[in-house]
Design a protein around this motif. Structure first.
Motif, PDB file in Angstrom:
ATOM      1  N   ASN A 121       0.810  -1.215   0.000  1.00  0.00           N
ATOM      2  CA  ASN A 121       0.000   0.000   0.000  1.00  0.00           C
ATOM      3  C   ASN A 121       0.847   1.270   0.000  1.00  0.00           C
ATOM      4  O   ASN A 121       2.003   1.268   0.413  1.00  0.00           O
ATOM      5  N   ARG A 273     -13.177  -0.426  -6.184  1.00  0.00           N
ATOM      6  CA  ARG A 273     -12.417   0.121  -5.081  1.00  0.00           C
ATOM      7  C   ARG A 273     -10.971   0.305  -5.545  1.00  0.00           C
ATOM      8  O   ARG A 273     -10.592  -0.107  -6.651  1.00  0.00           O
ATOM      9  N   SER A 274     -10.133   0.885  -4.677  1.00  0.00           N
ATOM     10  CA  SER A 274      -8.749   1.132  -5.078  1.00  0.00           C
ATOM     11  C   SER A 274      -7.753   0.499  -4.125  1.00  0.00           C
ATOM     12  O   SER A 274      -6.825   1.145  -3.640  1.00  0.00           O
ATOM     13  N   TYR A 291     -12.146   4.861  -9.744  1.00  0.00           N
ATOM     14  CA  TYR A 291     -11.755   4.363  -8.438  1.00  0.00           C
ATOM     15  C   TYR A 291     -12.576   5.037  -7.351  1.00  0.00           C
ATOM     16  O   TYR A 291     -12.664   6.268  -7.295  1.00  0.00           O
ATOM     17  N   PRO A 293     -12.454   4.946  -3.470  1.00  0.00           N
ATOM     18  CA  PRO A 293     -11.739   4.442  -2.296  1.00  0.00           C
ATOM     19  C   PRO A 293     -12.676   4.053  -1.162  1.00  0.00           C
ATOM     20  O   PRO A 293     -13.715   4.680  -0.945  1.00  0.00           O
ATOM     21  N   GLN A 301      -6.439   3.732   0.438  1.00  0.00           N
ATOM     22  CA  GLN A 301      -6.955   3.463  -0.907  1.00  0.00           C
ATOM     23  C   GLN A 301      -6.947   4.711  -1.783  1.00  0.00           C
ATOM     24  O   GLN A 301      -6.702   4.624  -2.987  1.00  0.00           O
ATOM     25  N   ARG A 302      -7.201   5.850  -1.202  1.00  0.00           N
ATOM     26  CA  ARG A 302      -7.108   7.092  -1.979  1.00  0.00           C
ATOM     27  C   ARG A 302      -5.675   7.320  -2.439  1.00  0.00           C
ATOM     28  O   ARG A 302      -5.425   7.698  -3.591  1.00  0.00           O
ATOM     29  N   ASN A 304      -3.401   4.996  -2.865  1.00  0.00           N
ATOM     30  CA  ASN A 304      -3.052   3.966  -3.851  1.00  0.00           C
ATOM     31  C   ASN A 304      -3.395   4.412  -5.269  1.00  0.00           C
ATOM     32  O   ASN A 304      -2.636   4.184  -6.218  1.00  0.00           O
ATOM     33  N   ALA A 305      -4.560   5.023  -5.428  1.00  0.00           N
ATOM     34  CA  ALA A 305      -5.037   5.393  -6.757  1.00  0.00           C
ATOM     35  C   ALA A 305      -4.420   6.672  -7.284  1.00  0.00           C
ATOM     36  O   ALA A 305      -4.464   6.940  -8.494  1.00  0.00           O
ATOM     37  N   LEU A 316     -10.969   9.495  -9.762  1.00  0.00           N
ATOM     38  CA  LEU A 316     -11.155   9.224  -8.343  1.00  0.00           C
ATOM     39  C   LEU A 316     -12.463   9.858  -7.880  1.00  0.00           C
ATOM     40  O   LEU A 316     -12.678  11.060  -8.069  1.00  0.00           O
ATOM     41  N   ASP A 319     -16.557   7.982  -2.064  1.00  0.00           N
ATOM     42  CA  ASP A 319     -17.682   7.061  -1.906  1.00  0.00           C
ATOM     43  C   ASP A 319     -18.994   7.798  -1.713  1.00  0.00           C
ATOM     44  O   ASP A 319     -20.029   7.408  -2.262  1.00  0.00           O
TER      45      ASP A 319
END
Length: 368
Positions: A121, A273-274, A291, A293, A301-302, A304-305, A316, A319
């Protein structure tokens, strides 16, 4: 000795590196440390590698009553990891994070055995932050991951995804046609794949199914992977969306797809998801994505993308902002614009890495 487990995000890169190392030296002895409960208990023996169980020791992120039990539990896990290292005669320990990584790192340090760390990650976990302090080499998936001495290798790809990368590079149309035939889809239609992982994601399910009428009216087809136990609710939403009694053939709903490479071979755009694995695989394949997150956790996750999104290879969406209206107004025009998708795919491929297992194996061999 390879240590990691608990989730596919830890186990799949571990197995990819194990396969790469053994392919280079068939006489190399590889042993895996894992837990009895994690996904590794099935995947590791299934790939032919011996699995030694280590007690599961979650590290509390904040003070709780679990802190009082931690020293004894950690000591037992370190002893178990040390015994496995001794029995295997391991010359290097390679950790991929997760519950077993911390005892593996500590046991290796006590024995003077070098450690190689791989962090999947963008925001590193507790185990790898600890191991990286004295590691001989540190590999990370994303640029900007804050670990000392980190080398960006990318995320080692599962063999089936690595095979699809190679197949698409040779003849993407043939790969798409074969996958579409197996899935019962039309290879000539714009195709959206929706997936929230094995557990699914309610927000993704509601948004995509709620916009099913608009997706189908635009001439697209959808492969919607809902997650366990969520398919019936999605089918009901799709029926309502298209105002029909039967589920349209161009909107395919499944709980899960064991051969995910088929979905990615036919996809033009992915709503997902990301997680680190998802982002890395889509970028390696040059697939554009929306994506979304996971809205809980530490925000990894945010992060990651972010590299692929900044490069133009994805979008991006928080949610809380994803709903059926967003899909109708933003995603549908994107899905039906072939030139825009091609540009996004090229941008994603520009930051994707397809040789990550080899890069990590290089670090391990350097330490050996």
């Amino acid at each position: 000795m390879l240590a990691g487990g608990g989730s596919a995000g830890h186990v799949n890169p571990l197995l990819a590196v194990a396969d790469e190392l053994v392919a280079r030296d068939p006489d190399l002895v590889v042993t895996v440390l894992g837990t009895e409960q994690g996904l590794e208990s099935e995947l590791v023996p299934g790939r032919g590698y011996p699995l030694v169980h280590v007690p599961r020791v979650p590290l509390p992120r904040r003070p709780t009553l679990d802190w009082f039990a931690l020293p004894a539990r950690l000591r037992a896990a370190v002893d178990a990891a040390g015994a496995a290292i001794d029995e295997a005669g391991a010359q290097v320990v390679v950790g991929f994070g997760g519950y077993v990584a911390t005892p593996a790192y500590l046991a290796a340090r006590h024995r003077g055995i070098p450690v190689v760390v791989h962090e999947q990650n963008a925001r590193p976990g507790l185990a790898n932050r600890l191991g990286a302090r004295w590691a001989a080499a540190v590999a990370v998936t994303f640029p900007g991951t804050r670990l000392p001495g980190a080398v960006v290798t990318g995320l080692p790809l599962r063999p089936e995804l690595a095979d699809l990368v190679a197949e698409r590079a040779t003849d993407a149309r043939a790969a798409r046609t074969r996958a579409a035939a197996e899935l019962g889809l039309d290879p000539d239609l714009p195709t959206l794949v929706v997936t929230g992982g094995s557990l699914g994601a309610v927000s993704l399910n509601l948004a995509a199914a709620g916009a099913s009428g608009a997706l189908l009216a635009a001439g697209a087809q959808v492969l919607h992977l809902t997650g366990a136990g969520k398919a019936d609710a999605v089918r009901d939403l799709v029926r309502d969306g298209v105002q029909g009694a039967g589920l349209p053939g161009r909107y395919q709903v499944r709980e899960y797809l064991g051969r995910m490479q088929l979905a990615l071979a036919v996809a033009d755009l992915v709503l997902c998801r990301s997680g680190a694995g998802t982002v890395s695989e889509l970028a390696a394949l040059g697939l554009p994505a929306v994506y979304v997150p996971l809205p809980v956790g530490n925000g990894e996750q945010r992060l990651n993308a972010r590299p692929v999104v900044d490069a133009g290879g994805g979008v991006l969406v928080p949610d809380v902002e994803l709903d059926a209206a967003w899909v109708r107004e933003r995603l549908v025009p994107m899905l039906t614009d072939a030139s825009a998708l091609a540009a996004m795919g090229a941008a994603a491929a520009g930051v994707g890495r397809t040789d990550s297992a080899a890069r990590v194996a290089d670090l391990v061999e350097g330490v050996l």
